[in-house]
Each structure stands twice: as C-alpha cells, then as structure tokens.
Enzyme design. Structure first.
Site, PDB file in Angstrom:
ATOM      1  N   TYR A  49     -60.530-103.528  32.213  1.00  0.00           N
ATOM      2  CA  TYR A  49     -61.508-104.476  31.677  1.00  0.00           C
ATOM      3  C   TYR A  49     -60.996-105.091  30.381  1.00  0.00           C
ATOM      4  O   TYR A  49     -60.650-104.376  29.431  1.00  0.00           O
ATOM      5  CB  TYR A  49     -62.849-103.785  31.452  1.00  0.00           C
ATOM      6  CG  TYR A  49     -63.652-103.584  32.721  1.00  0.00           C
ATOM      7  CD1 TYR A  49     -63.098-103.848  33.968  1.00  0.00           C
ATOM      8  CD2 TYR A  49     -64.958-103.123  32.672  1.00  0.00           C
ATOM      9  CE1 TYR A  49     -63.832-103.660  35.122  1.00  0.00           C
ATOM     10  CE2 TYR A  49     -65.705-102.932  33.832  1.00  0.00           C
ATOM     11  CZ  TYR A  49     -65.127-103.205  35.056  1.00  0.00           C
ATOM     12  OH  TYR A  49     -65.855-103.014  36.202  1.00  0.00           O
ATOM     13  N   LYS A  85     -56.499 -93.613  42.339  1.00  0.00           N
ATOM     14  CA  LYS A  85     -55.677 -94.347  43.305  1.00  0.00           C
ATOM     15  C   LYS A  85     -54.208 -94.074  42.994  1.00  0.00           C
ATOM     16  O   LYS A  85     -53.377 -94.982  42.926  1.00  0.00           O
ATOM     17  CB  LYS A  85     -56.002 -95.846  43.238  1.00  0.00           C
ATOM     18  CG  LYS A  85     -55.489 -96.651  44.434  1.00  0.00           C
ATOM     19  CD  LYS A  85     -56.078 -96.227  45.754  1.00  0.00           C
ATOM     20  CE  LYS A  85     -55.565 -97.116  46.886  1.00  0.00           C
ATOM     21  NZ  LYS A  85     -55.960 -96.600  48.214  1.00  0.00           N
TER      22      LYS A  85
END
Length: 359
Positions: free
Chosen positions: A137, A190
């Site tokens: 972000y 991930k």
C-alpha cells in the site's frame, strides 16, 4: 469497589455516515457505564475530513493530531477522500496520517456470524490479525514520497516493503490472541511466488510460533486460503497476514459473517488504540438514518477491552462483553438495519441495544 479510572477518548465522526454511526458508540458506552461510578470517560470531539476542510482548510489538521497526542484512545469514523477537493485526493488520508503518526501496527479484525443474520458461514468465529504499516500500500511503505510511481506514461510500478521487525511484532500479536481463544494460528502468505517478501513474512511468523508451543500453527497460500474460507470458515481461529492480504481477507470474512456493516476493527500500537469500523463512508446513504452502527459499536467494545487490559481494570472488559451481548441479542431478535434485511433505523437500532443492556 474497583479503583477509579478516568479516560479521555477522542471522537472523530468523519464523512458520509460517520456522523450518524460514530456518536452511537459514544451513546452505547455511556449507557453501559452509567452504573459504574469507578469509570469516568471524557469524550473529546475532533474534526477530520470535510468538517476539517471547512474549518481548517485541510482534512487532517495539526490541531486534531496534537489533541490525539494527549488522549488515551479514540474512535475514528470513515472518510470519503474521493470527494475531497483535488489537492487532497492524492494526499495521505486522515486515517493513514493517524496510523503513521502513532505507528498503529496491529489491525485486529474479528468476523463472527450473529444468530438471525443470513451468514454464508453461520458458525464462523475468527479474527484476522493484519500487519498495518508495510506491504504494497502506497500510503504506508515509504518514509517520504509515494510507493507507487510511473517511469513512463505506460508503465506503473509499486514498492512492497516487508521487514523482520514488523513481521515479528504482528506475529506475537496473533499468537498472544490465539492463546485466549481456540489456540490455532493460520499464516497467510504467497511465499511460493514472492519468495523473498512473503517468504520473509512466513519464515518470521514460523520462528515466532516456536515461542508459543501451546498454539497450533499452519500456513496457507492466500488464494487457497480465500477458497477455504468460503467453504469452511468455521475451521479457522486466528489468521495473521501482511497488510494487503489482511485487508482483502477481512472484507471477505466480514461478508461471509453476514455483512461488512457488522465488521469491527481495532488499530493498536504499544501505547495507543483506535477503534475503526471496517466499512467505508457510504455517502449514498448518508443522512437517511438507515446506516448500520453495529461495526462502530463493536469496534468501540474492542477498544474498551484493550484499555481495560492496559490499565488492569477488569470492569472495562466486562462492559465490552455486555455491549457485545446486547448487540447479538438485538440482531437475533430481528431488529436490524436494511443491509441485514431489517427495517430498523440507525436510531431505532441504537435504542434497542441500550434497552437490551438494561434488561
């Protein structure tokens, strides 16, 4: 009698439905503490968003931040930065400014299905523990400047930041929380693709897990975890995730539990705490008196529990439980706002919660 406790809590209504739902939390807390002379809360109303622009010429005035420095905690309403004047739309949002200034690194987002709601997963009761300061972000991954940039008009790039320190402290939050619940932590990652960044998050969380042998730990790829949540959300207890994954998963689990309008959230550092509903400003229904105040009320109950633990004042924890039980009772009785399929107004729902606490 328990020792007296005096707290100063800020109230920042914000934009859209904020001025309708944020005062609900203040009202419900006051009602819940009315019979407790050992706890005194002084509310400090502060301006952000459109109100602050009209008064101070900026959506996040320094005057507000200086008052927050002196407060124990605060309740932050939603902001509608997309509707701000052009010069403010690309700037750090009010919530982002507050989060950075006070380094509110832990974002705790419960998702629990209430009886009486049309929940996709009616038995779910889990918490997403989201790292709140790093990741991809753009408002929280750089000391200065933006984490997104365009080297050419046709190429956009983003910087993702993961540090061992941030991973460690959010992992500790997750495992400490799990010890008070069903003692299971799932690490979302991930690492099979982002082997360095997500890999560091996974590695660090597993290292921290060794210090909590009483807590069961597993880990799931974020895409597989999202699918498992849709099918078996009730199998999960505490999920720890980096920033973007945690944001996405908590919205998903909020809807699986019945409505994101019920989804509370708490942002904390070692010394400060901020209640903030997961949902946004919903400007399309602002002023209609139909907004769901559940998320803000439950966020404020989380804030009380946090303050009770920090001040070693058990009455605040019991008050938080009383508020949560009243909300569950009212929704279970079918008194709910339109997003949950009911016909109650915002004010009517608040009145019903206060009455349930009294009974």
């Amino acid at each position: 009698m328990t020792r007296p406790l005096e707290l100063r809590i800020g109230v920042l209504p914000g934009d859209g439905i904020g001025p309708e739902v944020v005062p609900a939390a203040e009202l419900v807390i006051d009602a819940a503490l009315a019979s407790r002379p050992d706890v005194k809360i002084t509310w400090q109303r502060l301006a952000i968003g459109h109100e602050a622009i009209s008064r101070y010429g900026t959506p996040m005035p320094e005057e507000t931040l200086e008052v927050l420095d002196e407060l124990d905690a605060w309740i932050l309403g939603p902001h509608d930065s997309a509707s701000y004047p052009d010069r403010w739309r690309t700037q750090l949002t009010p919530g982002g400014t507050i989060r950075k200034r006070f380094e509110l690194f832990a974002n705790i987002r419960p998702a629990r299905a209430f009886p009486g709601t049309a929940a996709v997963s009616p038995k779910m009761d889990l918490i997403v523990v989201r790292e709140n300061t790093e990741g991809f972000y753009a408002d929280r991954n750089m000391y200065a400047g933006a984490g997104e940039f365009m080297p050419t008009p046709d190429v956009a790039m983003a910087v993702g930041v993961v540090t061992r320190r941030a991973c460690e402290r959010i992992a500790h939050e997750a495992f400490r929380l799990a010890r008070t619940r069903r003692r299971r932590v799932t690490i979302a990652h991930k690492a099979n693709v982002l082997s360095m960044t997500s890999g560091l998050f996974l590695e660090t969380c597993l290292d921290v897990a060794d210090r909590y042998p009483e807590v069961e730990v597993d880990h799931q790829h974020i895409d597989a975890l999202a699918a498992l949540l849709v099918r078996h959300a009730d199998a999960f207890d505490v999920i720890v995730a980096e920033n973007m994954f945690g944001d996405i998963l908590s919205d998903l689990t909020g809807e699986l539990a019945g409505s994101i309008g019920n989804a509370p959230s708490l942002n904390t550092s070692e010394t400060k705490a901020m209640a903030q509903a997961t949902h946004g400003a919903a400007p399309d229904i602002a002023g209609l008196g139909i907004a769901n105040p559940t998320a803000v009320i439950l966020s404020s109950a989380m804030l009380l529990r946090c303050l009770g633990a920090r001040h070693e004042h058990s009455a605040l924890g019991r008050t938080a439980s009383r508020i949560e039980a009243a909300v569950e009772t009212v929704i279970g009785q079918g008194v709910c706002t339109a997003d949950l399929g009911g016909t109650a107004s915002t004010a009517g729902f608040i009145d019903a919660v206060v009455a349930a606490m009294g009974s």
